[in-house]
Design a protein around this motif. Structure first.
Motif, PDB file in Angstrom:
ATOM      1  N   ASP A 236      23.989  -1.748 -12.826  1.00 40.04           N
ATOM      2  CA  ASP A 236      25.290  -1.447 -13.433  1.00 40.04           C
ATOM      3  C   ASP A 236      26.067  -0.485 -12.521  1.00 40.04           C
ATOM      4  N   PRO A 237      26.853  -1.039 -11.576  1.00 38.31           N
ATOM      5  CA  PRO A 237      27.542  -0.190 -10.595  1.00 38.31           C
ATOM      6  C   PRO A 237      28.449   0.872 -11.230  1.00 38.31           C
ATOM      7  N   GLU A 238      29.177   0.529 -12.272  1.00 43.15           N
ATOM      8  CA  GLU A 238      30.083   1.507 -12.893  1.00 43.15           C
ATOM      9  C   GLU A 238      29.313   2.648 -13.542  1.00 43.15           C
ATOM     10  N   ARG A 239      28.323   2.310 -14.329  1.00 41.58           N
ATOM     11  CA  ARG A 239      27.542   3.343 -15.005  1.00 41.58           C
ATOM     12  C   ARG A 239      26.759   4.188 -14.000  1.00 41.58           C
ATOM     13  N   ALA A 240      26.187   3.528 -12.977  1.00 41.38           N
ATOM     14  CA  ALA A 240      25.425   4.260 -11.967  1.00 41.38           C
ATOM     15  C   ALA A 240      26.326   5.229 -11.201  1.00 41.38           C
TER      16      ALA A 240
ATOM     17  N   GLY B 108      25.770   7.952  -6.838  1.00 41.18           N
ATOM     18  CA  GLY B 108      27.128   7.493  -6.571  1.00 41.18           C
ATOM     19  C   GLY B 108      27.310   5.996  -6.691  1.00 41.18           C
ATOM     20  N   GLY B 109      26.335   5.307  -7.200  1.00 44.91           N
ATOM     21  CA  GLY B 109      26.370   3.850  -7.356  1.00 44.91           C
ATOM     22  C   GLY B 109      24.956   3.346  -7.541  1.00 44.91           C
ATOM     23  N   THR B 110      24.803   2.042  -7.482  1.00 45.60           N
ATOM     24  CA  THR B 110      23.478   1.456  -7.694  1.00 45.60           C
ATOM     25  C   THR B 110      22.594   1.637  -6.462  1.00 45.60           C
ATOM     26  N   ILE B 111      21.299   1.617  -6.731  1.00 42.50           N
ATOM     27  CA  ILE B 111      20.295   1.716  -5.674  1.00 42.50           C
ATOM     28  C   ILE B 111      19.294   0.576  -5.816  1.00 42.50           C
TER      29      ILE B 111
END
Length: 161
Positions: free
Chosen positions: A47-51, A58-61
């Motif tokens: 979930d890029p937005e939530r991450a 700062g984003g997905t990993i």
């Protein structure tokens, strides 16, 4: 292309770096596909937005196990092929450390040092590599591991000790 090497030449490479792979992009599609395959849909991966809002990254990993699983692909562009090899097998890991997360979109590469090469039985060469998966433009690696593989070959091709 890393080229080829003979069984006889492997022992002389102990303690040396035998290869560095090409850079490999770890993108969100790869991360999502891995999440589907492993049923690990934690928001920090998918979930890029939530991450971006709720994680320190700062984003997905990428999943640590995704990064680990890339060793197979990374070694193909780094380690010379053993000329006499009929089949290669994973034997296992003695040590794995996930040192730094791989953010979606980053590039990684593998660095392989041959720690040990020893013959087992008539038709197997056991190789142990100290592996580092580096992240482009990062000081800390994604992971370090001690990886053991087996090269199977025809017994008639075994070099004399």
């Amino acid at each position: 292309m890393p080229g080829e090497i003979s069984l006889k030449e492997m022992k002389a490479l102990e303690g040396q770096q035998v290869g560095v792979s090409d850079w490999f992009v770890v993108d969100q599609m790869m991360i999502d596909t891995f999440a589907d395959a492993t049923h690990d849909h934690q928001f920090i991966h998918v979930d890029p937005e939530r991450a971006a809002k709720e994680s320190p990254f700062g984003g997905t990993i990428a999943h640590g196990f995704l990064t680990l699983s890339l060793l197979s692909a990374l070694n193909y562009s780094a380690i010379p092929r053993i000329r006499e090899q009929v089949m290669g097998l994973n034997y296992g890991f003695d040590k794995i450390r996930f040192a730094s997360p791989v953010r979606s979109g980053q590039r990684v590469r593998g660095r392989f040092i041959l720690a040990e090469a020893r013959f087992r039985g008539a038709a197997m060469l056991m190789t142990t590599y100290d592996v580092t998966v580096e992240i482009e433009n990062e000081k800390k690696p994604a992971l370090t591991a001690t990886w053991t593989t087996i090269c199977q070959f025809d017994p008639k091709d075994r070099p004399e000790d």
